[in-house]
Design an enzyme around this catalytic site. Sequence first.
Site, PDB file in Angstrom:
ATOM      1  N   GLY A 234      64.084  84.433  61.138  1.00  0.00           N
ATOM      2  CA  GLY A 234      64.642  83.103  61.648  1.00  0.00           C
ATOM      3  C   GLY A 234      65.958  82.323  60.429  1.00  0.00           C
ATOM      4  N   THR A 235      65.429  82.856  59.751  1.00  0.00           N
ATOM      5  CA  THR A 235      66.557  82.255  57.973  1.00  0.00           C
ATOM      6  C   THR A 235      68.100  83.058  58.548  1.00  0.00           C
ATOM      7  OG1 THR A 235      65.805  84.016  57.059  1.00  0.00           O
ATOM      8  CG2 THR A 235      64.801  81.902  56.997  1.00  0.00           C
ATOM      9  N   LYS A 237      68.603  86.772  58.888  1.00  0.00           N
ATOM     10  CA  LYS A 237      69.057  88.232  57.949  1.00  0.00           C
ATOM     11  C   LYS A 237      69.464  88.666  58.671  1.00  0.00           C
ATOM     12  CE  LYS A 237      64.077  88.615  57.274  1.00  0.00           C
ATOM     13  NZ  LYS A 237      63.774  87.185  58.222  1.00  0.00           N
ATOM     14  N   HIS A 454      43.891  55.909  66.743  1.00  0.00           N
ATOM     15  CA  HIS A 454      44.029  57.207  66.066  1.00  0.00           C
ATOM     16  C   HIS A 454      45.607  56.967  65.513  1.00  0.00           C
ATOM     17  CE1 HIS A 454      43.286  61.203  64.744  1.00  0.00           C
ATOM     18  NE2 HIS A 454      44.412  61.104  65.016  1.00  0.00           N
ATOM     19  N   GLU A 455      46.451  57.028  66.270  1.00  0.00           N
ATOM     20  CA  GLU A 455      47.417  57.511  65.942  1.00  0.00           C
ATOM     21  C   GLU A 455      48.371  55.677  64.519  1.00  0.00           C
ATOM     22  OE1 GLU A 455      49.466  59.351  65.735  1.00  0.00           O
ATOM     23  OE2 GLU A 455      47.848  61.121  67.460  1.00  0.00           O
TER      24      GLU A 455
END
Length: 642
Positions: A234-235, A237, A454-455
């Site tokens: 996905g860069t 190319k 937890h969060e």
Amino acid sequence: MSKDNKPTKFKISPYFIYGGILLLLIAANYFSGASNWSSPKPTSLSTFYKYLDQNEVQKVVYNKTTAEVYLKPEALKSKEHEKVQKDMFDHANKGPHYSVVIGDKNELFVKKLDEASKAGKLTDYSAEPESAWGEWLITLFPLIIIIGLWVFMMRRMSGGGAAGGGGQIFNIGKSKAKLFDEKNDIKVTFKDVAGLEGAKEEIQEIVEFLKTPEKYTSIGGKIPKGALLVGPPGTGKTLLAKAVAGEAKVPFFSLSGSDFVEMFVGVGASRVRDLFKQAKEKSPAIIFIDEIDAVGRARGKNNFSGSNDERENTLNQLLTEMDGFGTNTNVIVLAATNRADVLDKALMRAGRFDRQIYVDLPDIRERREIFEVHLKPIKKSEDLDTEFLAKQTPGFSGADIANVCNEAALIAARNNKTAVDKQDFLDAVDRIVGGLEKKNKIISAEEKRAIAIHEAGHATVSWMLEHAAPLVKVTIVPRGQSLGAAWYLPEERLIVRPDQMKDEMCATMGGRAAEKVIFNTISTGALSDLEKVTKQARAMVTIYGLNDKLGNITYYDSTGQSEYNFGKPYSEDTAQVIDKEISDLIEEQYQRAINILDENRDKLLKLADILIEKEVIFKDDLEAIFGNRPFEKTGHEVISEA
């Protein structure tokens, strides 16, 4: 007619032809008329005279050697003629019913017919046979059909008609490359490729060399044989290669590495030869092979299946064509892959792929440029800041950013907006990274409190540690497969030190540590946290050499060849040391998180209560409880699922 006023081509399916043949046969069966569908039964001359004397013969048609006999309808009803009453389709047989060999008794035969006719025993007889064009047509019809089908299939196999030559059996060795030249409408240019300045500079130089080779050859320069684009998925190319096709005024052949591979032996090498033959005929030209690792994987590394000979033959032919005897220097090969570690060394040497261009994930400046490209076709609000959007998407590739822009437009349209604003993009990032919100998921009050604790534990620990990324936003609304999600503000680093990694691990263990501190028990909700922290600890010990017990040693193989080895690169004693060091490292940070939460227990509970009430808390809520962080840093937001 189609929308562009071009006539729509009607393609005849072979099944229509087969169905028509079947219908014709059925029609011939039911509408045969006077045509006979059964051969006359042979009989002797004496038997014929007997039928003639018994007044059973209606008509005789004869020539010099044979005669065909038609019986009267009343004679056909007798048992003697039972075998000729029906034809092959079980219909009434209209004749001829019998055939007689006359031989050399032609004059006697005619005399008998004349006598029978005068006696009223024979209705008609003729010396010339009736026209048998219908019979000939029925006889030749199957042969005509077979010849027609044979011609049709041969045309299909040889690439005739509307079928593409590359997909037919006789052209299976032909290249499947798609040709782009000045006749094709290629809309992608270098202007559409944001960021990637270094990669674009090298690619542009190749294009300029093909356009004006004398600029380089006049001082003794040689055109490079090939360039390999390497980078994460996905860069950009393939997009860069499309831009080359749009910019270059030379023929551009594009295909995938898997197009060489076929079930037939020798096809891959044949297609490579045909590809370079076409390119040399149109030289100067460019060949682009996407996902070249499909055919360029290192030879002799994966022979367990016994099915790699064909791929290796294809690779050998590719190596020869790129740099071998008789190679045309006016053909440049571009290739793209995200698995350069598995490519064959012979493919990577100078003289084949002279340049290896690494296309990395974009930084904040390049992300801003990419956003500007993808925002052009989108109706956006005037106050939308691309700099802000770039900060919200660290670690995003160009394809991810394109997806964010599209998702933001869909969200704005879903909310009946006329333009895409800042909140739509934030929601799009949440949707892509965190997953879809599941507000209708049934969660008990006890579970909801456990998730909130937890969060809140993640938020508290990360806020109190210097090198941990502070949280910007926390939610307990289920997203995707997670029951909660946290948005961090990490600092983009090129190198990471041990204390930074330990702080990140401690913050990751904050969720489970909070459950232990408040409930004195733990749950399964920390699975993703445990997976993340275990990977970090293993990387510190076995890859980066950051462990004092093992020292400056790594077991990482950048060539990718270790995946083919059966054994580990260390002894069993070392394996035990590695396991113990990883476990000690994780437990150390887990205990550290418990200590931090014990000291801030009241603030942790207060933060969890606000989270239960609002379901979503922001940076302001943390500042109201904990105050400003003494080591505040500016970073870029990213999501971490809990």
